[in-house]
Design a protein around this motif. Sequence first.
Motif, short mmCIF file in Angstrom:
data_model
loop_
_atom_site.label_atom_id
_atom_site.label_comp_id
_atom_site.label_asym_id
_atom_site.label_seq_id
_atom_site.Cartn_x
_atom_site.Cartn_y
_atom_site.Cartn_z
N GLY A 50 0.80 -1.22 0.00
CA GLY A 50 0.00 0.00 0.00
C GLY A 50 0.83 1.27 0.00
N MET A 51 2.12 1.15 0.34
CA MET A 51 2.96 2.34 0.35
C MET A 51 3.22 2.88 -1.05
SD MET A 51 5.69 1.81 3.49
CE MET A 51 6.77 0.78 2.51
N VAL A 52 3.14 2.03 -2.06
CA VAL A 52 3.38 2.49 -3.44
C VAL A 52 2.28 3.45 -3.89
CG1 VAL A 52 3.67 1.80 -5.84
CG2 VAL A 52 4.71 0.42 -4.02
N PRO A 53 0.99 3.05 -3.84
CA PRO A 53 -0.04 4.03 -4.19
C PRO A 53 -0.10 5.21 -3.24
CG PRO A 53 -1.05 2.01 -3.36
CD PRO A 53 0.40 1.72 -3.59
N MET A 54 0.27 5.00 -1.97
CA MET A 54 0.29 6.13 -1.04
C MET A 54 1.31 7.18 -1.47
SD MET A 54 1.12 6.16 3.05
CE MET A 54 1.01 7.68 3.99
N ALA A 55 2.49 6.73 -1.88
CA ALA A 55 3.51 7.66 -2.36
C ALA A 55 3.05 8.38 -3.61
CB ALA A 55 4.82 6.91 -2.64
N TYR A 56 2.41 7.64 -4.51
CA TYR A 56 1.93 8.25 -5.75
C TYR A 56 0.87 9.32 -5.45
CZ TYR A 56 0.21 8.69 -10.52
OH TYR A 56 -0.15 9.18 -11.74
N LEU A 57 -0.09 8.98 -4.61
CA LEU A 57 -1.15 9.92 -4.28
C LEU A 57 -0.62 11.12 -3.50
CD1 LEU A 57 -3.96 7.39 -3.31
CD2 LEU A 57 -3.83 8.78 -5.38
N SER A 58 0.35 10.89 -2.62
CA SER A 58 0.98 12.01 -1.90
C SER A 58 1.68 12.94 -2.88
CB SER A 58 1.97 11.48 -0.86
OG SER A 58 1.32 10.71 0.13
N GLY A 59 2.29 12.34 -3.91
CA GLY A 59 2.92 13.16 -4.94
C GLY A 59 1.91 14.00 -5.70
N LEU A 60 0.74 13.44 -5.94
CA LEU A 60 -0.32 14.22 -6.60
C LEU A 60 -0.77 15.39 -5.74
CD1 LEU A 60 -2.63 11.52 -8.25
CD2 LEU A 60 -0.88 12.93 -9.34
N VAL A 61 -0.75 15.18 -4.42
CA VAL A 61 -1.10 16.28 -3.51
C VAL A 61 -0.18 17.47 -3.77
CG1 VAL A 61 -1.13 17.00 -1.09
CG2 VAL A 61 -2.02 14.74 -1.74
N ALA A 62 1.12 17.19 -3.92
CA ALA A 62 2.08 18.26 -4.18
C ALA A 62 1.89 18.84 -5.58
CB ALA A 62 3.50 17.73 -4.03
N GLU A 63 1.69 17.97 -6.55
CA GLU A 63 1.57 18.43 -7.94
C GLU A 63 0.32 19.26 -8.18
OE1 GLU A 63 2.00 14.93 -10.31
OE2 GLU A 63 4.06 14.57 -9.64
N ARG A 64 -0.67 19.09 -7.32
CA ARG A 64 -1.89 19.90 -7.41
C ARG A 64 -1.80 21.17 -6.57
NH1 ARG A 64 -2.05 16.47 -10.67
NH2 ARG A 64 -3.81 15.16 -11.31
N GLY A 65 -0.67 21.35 -5.89
CA GLY A 65 -0.49 22.55 -5.08
C GLY A 65 -1.18 22.51 -3.73
N LEU A 66 -1.70 21.34 -3.34
CA LEU A 66 -2.41 21.25 -2.06
C LEU A 66 -1.47 21.26 -0.86
CD1 LEU A 66 -5.04 18.52 -3.06
CD2 LEU A 66 -5.38 21.00 -2.91
N ASP A 67 -0.18 21.03 -1.11
CA ASP A 67 0.77 21.02 -0.01
C ASP A 67 1.16 22.41 0.45
OD1 ASP A 67 2.10 21.56 -2.39
OD2 ASP A 67 3.96 20.59 -1.77
N ARG A 68 0.59 23.46 -0.16
CA ARG A 68 0.87 24.83 0.29
C ARG A 68 -0.06 25.23 1.43
NH1 ARG A 68 3.62 26.02 -4.56
NH2 ARG A 68 3.98 23.92 -5.38
#
Length: 201
Positions: free
Chosen positions: A112-130
């Motif tokens: 489950g860590m693989v999709p978690m890492a991918y989805l966390s990356g999408l969080v950043a790529e969508r600018g939600l990590d600001r």
Amino acid sequence: MSTNARTAAAPHATLASGLFAGSNAMLRRALLVAAGIGILTASAKINVPMVPVPMTMQTFAVSMIGLAYGARLGAATVIAYLVAAAAGLPIFAGPLPGTAYLLGPTAGFLAGMVPMAYLSGLVAERGLDRSPLKGFLALLLASLPVFLLGWGWLAYGVAQLGAGKAFAVGVAPFILGNLVKCALAAAGAVAGWSLIERFRG
């Protein structure tokens, strides 16, 4: 936030691209993957022994790697870590070779860590990590694959615990810790962007 406003506020999609902008892309990725494997190994060794799944800092590390690296590189880093474990390296929570954990009760959580890492990356790529709140909520959703796959594997995989017991021993004890880790990761990303912006002047 509008597209124009996001672009003006965040010219780089991820923390890593913001920090290492202009460096050789291939070399940067190789070094980041190697660093990520080291971080995941260290985070696994910080653990509270529990049965059948120990409590570690790995999901926090996965969140941060995804946020810093982006979806594809974040997932690739976790895959590289799992491949290194499959080769027999003792890089999980205990002293046993990695294969013992990849085939045991923890296998679902590790997968489950693989999709978690991918989805966390999408969080950043969508600018939600600001935003701490948006980042926190998005990271909570990103962590769901770890719990769903981990619960399913405990319930119907090698352990055959059944749905209720698998939830009681493999999910419930980790919910509060996951909330804290997601909050810390979201705050860490906001702090990271603040430092980068100060560094860039």
